[in-house]
Design a protein around this motif. Structure first.
Motif, PDB file in Angstrom:
ATOM      1  N   PHE A 120       2.312  52.059 -46.233  1.00 57.57           N
ATOM      2  CA  PHE A 120       2.605  52.962 -47.350  1.00 57.57           C
ATOM      3  C   PHE A 120       1.341  53.533 -47.983  1.00 57.57           C
ATOM      4  O   PHE A 120       1.110  54.744 -47.990  1.00 57.57           O
ATOM      5  N   MET A 121       0.487  52.647 -48.450  1.00 56.08           N
ATOM      6  CA  MET A 121      -0.716  53.103 -49.155  1.00 56.08           C
ATOM      7  C   MET A 121      -1.625  53.936 -48.256  1.00 56.08           C
ATOM      8  O   MET A 121      -2.174  54.952 -48.675  1.00 56.08           O
ATOM      9  N   GLU A 122      -1.785  53.505 -47.012  1.00 58.08           N
ATOM     10  CA  GLU A 122      -2.670  54.235 -46.091  1.00 58.08           C
ATOM     11  C   GLU A 122      -2.127  55.638 -45.807  1.00 58.08           C
ATOM     12  O   GLU A 122      -2.887  56.603 -45.729  1.00 58.08           O
ATOM     13  N   ALA A 123      -0.798  55.773 -45.690  1.00 57.75           N
ATOM     14  CA  ALA A 123      -0.198  57.096 -45.467  1.00 57.75           C
ATOM     15  C   ALA A 123      -0.429  58.005 -46.669  1.00 57.75           C
ATOM     16  O   ALA A 123      -0.736  59.197 -46.514  1.00 57.75           O
ATOM     17  N   ILE A 124      -0.324  57.445 -47.871  1.00 53.41           N
ATOM     18  CA  ILE A 124      -0.574  58.231 -49.094  1.00 53.41           C
ATOM     19  C   ILE A 124      -2.039  58.658 -49.147  1.00 53.41           C
ATOM     20  O   ILE A 124      -2.363  59.804 -49.475  1.00 53.41           O
ATOM     21  N   ARG A 125      -2.932  57.741 -48.794  1.00 54.28           N
ATOM     22  CA  ARG A 125      -4.369  58.052 -48.800  1.00 54.28           C
ATOM     23  C   ARG A 125      -4.677  59.175 -47.813  1.00 54.28           C
ATOM     24  O   ARG A 125      -5.414  60.116 -48.122  1.00 54.28           O
ATOM     25  N   GLN A 126      -4.098  59.080 -46.620  1.00 53.61           N
ATOM     26  CA  GLN A 126      -4.336  60.101 -45.601  1.00 53.61           C
ATOM     27  C   GLN A 126      -3.730  61.447 -46.005  1.00 53.61           C
ATOM     28  O   GLN A 126      -4.286  62.504 -45.710  1.00 53.61           O
ATOM     29  N   ALA A 127      -2.584  61.406 -46.680  1.00 58.51           N
ATOM     30  CA  ALA A 127      -1.954  62.653 -47.141  1.00 58.51           C
ATOM     31  C   ALA A 127      -2.829  63.353 -48.177  1.00 58.51           C
ATOM     32  O   ALA A 127      -2.870  64.588 -48.235  1.00 58.51           O
ATOM     33  N   LEU A 128      -3.549  62.566 -48.968  1.00 56.53           N
ATOM     34  CA  LEU A 128      -4.450  63.132 -49.981  1.00 56.53           C
ATOM     35  C   LEU A 128      -5.591  63.902 -49.333  1.00 56.53           C
ATOM     36  O   LEU A 128      -6.014  64.942 -49.850  1.00 56.53           O
ATOM     37  N   ILE A 129      -6.072  63.405 -48.199  1.00 54.95           N
ATOM     38  CA  ILE A 129      -7.291  63.990 -47.609  1.00 54.95           C
ATOM     39  C   ILE A 129      -7.012  64.806 -46.347  1.00 54.95           C
ATOM     40  O   ILE A 129      -7.889  65.002 -45.516  1.00 54.95           O
ATOM     41  N   SER A 130      -5.753  65.260 -46.201  1.00 53.02           N
ATOM     42  CA  SER A 130      -5.411  66.083 -45.030  1.00 53.02           C
ATOM     43  C   SER A 130      -4.568  67.278 -45.458  1.00 53.02           C
ATOM     44  O   SER A 130      -4.189  67.398 -46.624  1.00 53.02           O
ATOM     45  N   GLU A 131      -4.278  68.147 -44.506  1.00 57.38           N
ATOM     46  CA  GLU A 131      -3.438  69.307 -44.793  1.00 57.38           C
ATOM     47  C   GLU A 131      -2.672  69.682 -43.529  1.00 57.38           C
ATOM     48  O   GLU A 131      -2.914  69.131 -42.455  1.00 57.38           O
ATOM     49  N   GLY A 132      -1.723  70.621 -43.671  1.00 65.47           N
ATOM     50  CA  GLY A 132      -0.978  71.108 -42.516  1.00 65.47           C
ATOM     51  C   GLY A 132      -0.127  70.044 -41.848  1.00 65.47           C
ATOM     52  O   GLY A 132       0.467  69.189 -42.514  1.00 65.47           O
ATOM     53  N   GLU A 133      -0.086  70.072 -40.507  1.00 63.55           N
ATOM     54  CA  GLU A 133       0.770  69.158 -39.746  1.00 63.55           C
ATOM     55  C   GLU A 133       0.403  67.690 -39.961  1.00 63.55           C
ATOM     56  O   GLU A 133       1.274  66.829 -40.025  1.00 63.55           O
ATOM     57  N   GLN A 134      -0.895  67.434 -40.061  1.00 61.06           N
ATOM     58  CA  GLN A 134      -1.348  66.052 -40.280  1.00 61.06           C
ATOM     59  C   GLN A 134      -0.801  65.515 -41.604  1.00 61.06           C
ATOM     60  O   GLN A 134      -0.294  64.396 -41.669  1.00 61.06           O
ATOM     61  N   GLN A 135      -0.878  66.339 -42.639  1.00 65.08           N
ATOM     62  CA  GLN A 135      -0.374  65.919 -43.948  1.00 65.08           C
ATOM     63  C   GLN A 135       1.142  65.701 -43.915  1.00 65.08           C
ATOM     64  O   GLN A 135       1.644  64.715 -44.466  1.00 65.08           O
ATOM     65  N   GLU A 136       1.862  66.598 -43.243  1.00 67.84           N
ATOM     66  CA  GLU A 136       3.325  66.449 -43.112  1.00 67.84           C
ATOM     67  C   GLU A 136       3.686  65.126 -42.437  1.00 67.84           C
ATOM     68  O   GLU A 136       4.635  64.441 -42.832  1.00 67.84           O
ATOM     69  N   LYS A 137       2.925  64.781 -41.408  1.00 69.47           N
ATOM     70  CA  LYS A 137       3.146  63.521 -40.676  1.00 69.47           C
ATOM     71  C   LYS A 137       2.932  62.312 -41.600  1.00 69.47           C
ATOM     72  O   LYS A 137       3.708  61.361 -41.589  1.00 69.47           O
ATOM     73  N   GLU A 138       1.862  62.366 -42.415  1.00 70.55           N
ATOM     74  CA  GLU A 138       1.560  61.262 -43.325  1.00 70.55           C
ATOM     75  C   GLU A 138       2.627  61.130 -44.422  1.00 70.55           C
ATOM     76  O   GLU A 138       3.006  60.022 -44.806  1.00 70.55           O
ATOM     77  N   VAL A 139       3.110  62.266 -44.920  1.00 71.05           N
ATOM     78  CA  VAL A 139       4.162  62.256 -45.955  1.00 71.05           C
ATOM     79  C   VAL A 139       5.437  61.634 -45.395  1.00 71.05           C
ATOM     80  O   VAL A 139       6.090  60.806 -46.051  1.00 71.05           O
ATOM     81  N   LYS A 140       5.781  62.001 -44.167  1.00 73.89           N
ATOM     82  CA  LYS A 140       6.964  61.433 -43.505  1.00 73.89           C
ATOM     83  C   LYS A 140       6.824  59.923 -43.359  1.00 73.89           C
ATOM     84  O   LYS A 140       7.753  59.157 -43.627  1.00 73.89           O
ATOM     85  N   GLN A 141       5.637  59.482 -42.949  1.00 74.28           N
ATOM     86  CA  GLN A 141       5.357  58.053 -42.806  1.00 74.28           C
ATOM     87  C   GLN A 141       5.497  57.331 -44.157  1.00 74.28           C
ATOM     88  O   GLN A 141       6.092  56.256 -44.244  1.00 74.28           O
ATOM     89  N   ALA A 142       4.970  57.944 -45.215  1.00 73.20           N
ATOM     90  CA  ALA A 142       5.034  57.341 -46.550  1.00 73.20           C
ATOM     91  C   ALA A 142       6.478  57.214 -47.032  1.00 73.20           C
ATOM     92  O   ALA A 142       6.874  56.186 -47.600  1.00 73.20           O
ATOM     93  N   ILE A 143       7.282  58.256 -46.797  1.00 68.14           N
ATOM     94  CA  ILE A 143       8.690  58.231 -47.222  1.00 68.14           C
ATOM     95  C   ILE A 143       9.460  57.155 -46.454  1.00 68.14           C
ATOM     96  O   ILE A 143      10.260  56.417 -47.035  1.00 68.14           O
ATOM     97  N   GLU A 144       9.196  57.048 -45.157  1.00 70.51           N
ATOM     98  CA  GLU A 144       9.865  56.020 -44.341  1.00 70.51           C
ATOM     99  C   GLU A 144       9.502  54.616 -44.829  1.00 70.51           C
ATOM    100  O   GLU A 144      10.355  53.727 -44.902  1.00 70.51           O
ATOM    101  N   ALA A 145       8.233  54.422 -45.172  1.00 73.62           N
ATOM    102  CA  ALA A 145       7.795  53.116 -45.700  1.00 73.62           C
ATOM    103  C   ALA A 145       8.457  52.838 -47.050  1.00 73.62           C
ATOM    104  O   ALA A 145       8.887  51.710 -47.324  1.00 73.62           O
ATOM    105  N   LEU A 146       8.556  53.864 -47.889  1.00 69.85           N
ATOM    106  CA  LEU A 146       9.173  53.713 -49.206  1.00 69.85           C
ATOM    107  C   LEU A 146      10.661  53.378 -49.076  1.00 69.85           C
ATOM    108  O   LEU A 146      11.200  52.588 -49.863  1.00 69.85           O
TER     109      LEU A 146
END
Length: 226
Positions: free
Chosen positions: A106-132
């Motif tokens: 969860f936390m790592e996906a949020i951290r990566q979403a903060l420092i990314s954009e575009g498709e990479q960020q979308e992937k991290e957001v999806k990961q964070a929501i699944e963990a939540l």
């Protein structure tokens, strides 16, 4: 045991440092707060955490302990009052499992979403929501907190969300948490922030917004820093 001087090398914006502060407050331990500038690290930090040169670092009886989860366990074993981890071995193992899940999934996906954009960020957001969603499922069967009626290990580890998650969402232009979709998680957050030792030790939202804007800008300008 535990009467010697205690110092905490930390940084006001670090959720990892706040975890340790909450653990110390929960135990009623008097400590000296040593604020570090992570862009200009002190000789003290380089001396006591030479491998990672990160905060938090706990100094106790002339010894240094690094990594927030390790520090919290050390605090719990050194000062016996107000236990943080459960006594039962199975429950302790379970708490460690969820703490690891919170950090790695969860936390790592949020951290990566903060420092990314575009498709990479979308992937991290999806990961964070699944963990939540998984955390929500676990909380449904709980009382006020992960450990029951009192704040425990997993609560302290997950507690960063109460001040940091909304700020990251704003700065990164993402949406992870929805109180309607995650009612158990929402109730847990409300219970957590209403606890006096937590309420008194949360960072300024405005300062966090400015700080994370800098982190995001710096990271996006330096794509190798991930």
């Amino acid at each position: 045991m535990g009467s010697e001087e205690v110092k905490l090398l930390g940084a006001w914006a670090s959720p990892f440092v706040h975890r340790v502060e909450w653990a110390l407050k929960l135990k009623g331990i008097v400590y000296e707060d040593v604020e570090e500038n992570l862009f200009n690290k002190s000789p003290l930090l380089l001396k006591y955490n030479p491998i990672h040169t990160k905060v938090p670092v706990l100094l106790h009886a002339g010894k240094s302990i690094s990594e927030s989860l390790v520090i919290i366990e050390y605090i719990d074993e050194t000062w016996k009052q107000n236990p943080i981890l459960p006594e039962d071995p199975f429950e302790r193992a379970n708490a460690r499992f969820w703490a690891k899940f919170v950090d790695e999934e969860f936390m790592e996906a949020i951290r990566q979403a903060l420092i990314s954009e575009g498709e990479q960020q979308e992937k991290e957001v999806k990961q964070a929501i699944e963990a939540l969603e998984i955390i929500e499922g676990e909380l449904k069967s709980k009382q006020k907190f992960f450990g029951g009626e009192k704040i425990g290990f997993v609560d302290i580890v997950l507690g960063w969300v109460t001040a940091w998650l909304e700020v990251v969402e704003e700065v990164a232009g993402i949406k992870v948490f929805d109180s309607q979709k995650f009612p158990s998680f929402n109730n847990w957050m409300e219970n957590f922030v209403e606890t006096p030792i937590i309420k008194d030790k949360l960072p300024s939202r405005d300062k966090l917004v400015l700080y994370f804007h800098k982190i995001r800008e710096f990271s996006l300008a330096s794509p190798t820093i991930k």
